[in-house]
Structure formats: structure tokens, C-alpha cells
Design a protein around this motif. Structure first.
Motif, PDB file in Angstrom:
ATOM      1  N   ARG A 164      -2.436   4.200   8.314  1.00  0.00           N
ATOM      2  CA  ARG A 164      -3.404   5.264   8.025  1.00  0.00           C
ATOM      3  C   ARG A 164      -2.701   6.422   7.324  1.00  0.00           C
ATOM      4  O   ARG A 164      -3.222   6.994   6.362  1.00  0.00           O
ATOM      5  CB  ARG A 164      -4.059   5.752   9.311  1.00  0.00           C
ATOM      6  N   GLY A 165      -1.515   6.754   7.825  1.00  0.00           N
ATOM      7  CA  GLY A 165      -0.762   7.846   7.221  1.00  0.00           C
ATOM      8  C   GLY A 165      -0.354   7.562   5.792  1.00  0.00           C
ATOM      9  O   GLY A 165      -0.191   8.486   4.985  1.00  0.00           O
ATOM     10  N   LEU A 166      -0.192   6.281   5.477  1.00  0.00           N
ATOM     11  CA  LEU A 166       0.157   5.884   4.109  1.00  0.00           C
ATOM     12  C   LEU A 166      -1.082   5.697   3.238  1.00  0.00           C
ATOM     13  O   LEU A 166      -0.971   5.370   2.053  1.00  0.00           O
ATOM     14  CB  LEU A 166       0.975   4.590   4.132  1.00  0.00           C
ATOM     15  N   GLY A 167      -2.260   5.893   3.832  1.00  0.00           N
ATOM     16  CA  GLY A 167      -3.503   5.823   3.068  1.00  0.00           C
ATOM     17  C   GLY A 167      -3.942   4.425   2.699  1.00  0.00           C
ATOM     18  O   GLY A 167      -4.620   4.237   1.685  1.00  0.00           O
ATOM     19  N   VAL A 168      -3.590   3.423   3.532  1.00  0.00           N
ATOM     20  CA  VAL A 168      -3.917   2.034   3.227  1.00  0.00           C
ATOM     21  C   VAL A 168      -5.099   1.583   4.073  1.00  0.00           C
ATOM     22  O   VAL A 168      -5.125   1.792   5.286  1.00  0.00           O
ATOM     23  CB  VAL A 168      -2.712   1.110   3.481  1.00  0.00           C
ATOM     24  N   GLU A 169      -6.074   0.940   3.434  1.00  0.00           N
ATOM     25  CA  GLU A 169      -7.285   0.490   4.110  1.00  0.00           C
ATOM     26  C   GLU A 169      -6.995  -0.648   5.078  1.00  0.00           C
ATOM     27  O   GLU A 169      -6.245  -1.579   4.762  1.00  0.00           O
ATOM     28  CB  GLU A 169      -8.314   0.039   3.076  1.00  0.00           C
ATOM     29  N   GLU A 170      -7.623  -0.586   6.238  1.00  0.00           N
ATOM     30  CA  GLU A 170      -7.442  -1.592   7.276  1.00  0.00           C
ATOM     31  C   GLU A 170      -8.529  -2.649   7.179  1.00  0.00           C
ATOM     32  O   GLU A 170      -9.703  -2.334   7.042  1.00  0.00           O
ATOM     33  CB  GLU A 170      -7.497  -0.904   8.643  1.00  0.00           C
ATOM     34  N   ASN A 171      -8.128  -3.922   7.273  1.00  0.00           N
ATOM     35  CA  ASN A 171      -9.074  -5.028   7.274  1.00  0.00           C
ATOM     36  C   ASN A 171      -8.896  -5.840   8.557  1.00  0.00           C
ATOM     37  O   ASN A 171      -7.772  -6.238   8.894  1.00  0.00           O
ATOM     38  CB  ASN A 171      -8.837  -5.945   6.066  1.00  0.00           C
ATOM     39  N   VAL A 172      -9.989  -6.060   9.270  1.00  0.00           N
ATOM     40  CA  VAL A 172      -9.952  -6.850  10.500  1.00  0.00           C
ATOM     41  C   VAL A 172     -10.046  -8.326  10.113  1.00  0.00           C
ATOM     42  O   VAL A 172     -11.025  -8.766   9.521  1.00  0.00           O
ATOM     43  CB  VAL A 172     -11.098  -6.462  11.440  1.00  0.00           C
TER      44      VAL A 172
END
Length: 209
Positions: free
Chosen positions: A165-173
Motif C-alpha cells: 500500500r505504501g508503494l502505491g500498488v493495487e492489491e488483487n485477491v
């Protein structure tokens, strides 16, 4: 496949260090077989494996010996195939963690191979922004290798999820299964270069390994 840097093969065949302007006391080193005992001490520590559910879970001497031998084979293969990098994480001259950049076999994202970034830090250095710096540095080194960079982790690993999150990367489940290992990840990140805020990794090469 994404273009490699001209020095990409040297990432596997030479000693090197990587530094970040934001963390002058942090140094990443190419982990060669001579570092296996140091890496083993970190990896087999139960406190460092809280969010790892893959085998082995019990690191007895036999398991440690098998792992150590496999590391030599992995290193030898990497110098031929340029596929995997192991890294030592050093702060103020002390090794405090390990990292790896591994080619995900058989997986392509939009025609490019996917390089998975992994980080394991000792308890005493967590929660201080080091994970974000190390992970970001490894992402930029992965791009130098040639490919797309990603991270896979478990839902329970709030530390790595916070880093991403801190690196600004989207999370995918997404559940990721591997033969012989079962479920290895529940959260998948693929880092997009066009959305990346560069960290300015500086690589310096040394002698051939």
C-alpha cells in the motif's frame, strides 16, 4: 519480455551492492553460496516465518542441510539461466534479512515473464520503513533483469500488505496454488512501471563470483 539493462547478466555472475538515497544505512548484496549459513539462520527462525504456511515448517538439521544444498544448485543455475537472485539485507553493517527475486515458471503477464519479489526481515527491524525500502529496491532490480515485477503474499501478512500500500500498488485477491506446496498466496500484486515512483536504486558491481 521487458528489456534488460546492459549489465543484466552481471546481476547473476558478479558480486554487487545496491543502495537507496532514502536509506543510506541500507545495503543490498548479491547473496552467493558463502552466505548460506547467514541466510539459514534468518530463514529457520520461527519468529521470521509467522506468515509462511508452505513447507518446510520444521527446520531440523536434516531439512537445513537439504535447503543449503539446494541453494548451491539454485545459484549455479542462476549463473547460466539468469532466472533467480538471492539478496542479503544489511543495515549498518549487520545482516538483518534476506530477499529474493524469482522467475515464476510458466507464467506470463501480457507476454512478459513475471518476477516475484520476496522479503524476510528479522523482528527487530520491522515497522521502521525498511520493508518498503527493500521491497521497492528489489522491484527496481527485477526490472533490470527483464520482466514484470510482482509480489505474492497471504491475507494474514499485514506487514507486506502495508508495504505494498505504501508503494502505491493495487492489491488483487487471488488464491495461488503450486504443485507439491498447496496454497502459497492469497494476495497478488503486479507492479506497473507507469505508476511507479522511482526510488533511485544505485548498483555497484564488484568481481566475478
Amino acid at each position: 519480455m521487458a528489456s534488460q539493462t546492459p549489465n543484466a547478466p552481471k546481476l547473476f555472475t558478479h558480486h554487487w551492492t545496491a543502495t537507496l538515497p532514502s536509506h543510506p544505512n541500507l545495503v543490498l548484496h548479491h547473496a552467493t553460496p558463502s552466505s548460506v549459513p547467514t541466510r539459514l539462520a534468518i530463514i529457520r527462525n520461527p519468529a521470521n516465518r509467522t506468515h509462511i504456511n508452505s513447507q518446510p515448517t520444521l527446520w531440523d538439521d536434516s531439512t537445513a542441510a537439504t535447503w543449503s544444498a539446494a541453494q548451491q544448485a539454485r545459484f549455479d543455475k542462476s549463473t547460466r539461466d539468469f532466472d533467480n537472485l538471492d539478496v542479503l539485507v544489511e543495515v549498518d553493517g549487520t545482516v538483518v534479512g534476506v530477499g529474493a527475486i524469482a522467475t515464476m515458471e510458466g507464467e506470463l503477464v501480457e507476454g512478459e515473464r513475471l518476477l516475484n519479489v520476496g522479503v524476510m526481515l528479522g523482528e527487530g527491524v520491522r515497522g521502521k520503513g525498511l520493508g518498503k525500502a527493500v521491497t521497492g529496491g528489489l522491484v527496481e532490480i527485477a526490472w533490470m533483469m527483464g520482466g514484470r515485477a510482482g509480489v505474492r503474499t497471504m491475507r494474514a501478512n499485514q506487514g507486506m500488505r502495508g508495504v505494498m500500500r505504501g508503494l502505491g500498488v493495487e492489491e488483487n485477491v487471488e488464491d495461488v496454488m503450486m504443485e507439491g506446496r498447496g496454497l502459497v498466496a492469497e494476495i497478488v500484486y503486479v507492479v506497473e512501471k507507469e505508476k511507479w515512483d522511482g526510488l533511485g536504486v544505485c548498483l555497484e558491481f564488484g568481481e566475478e563470483v
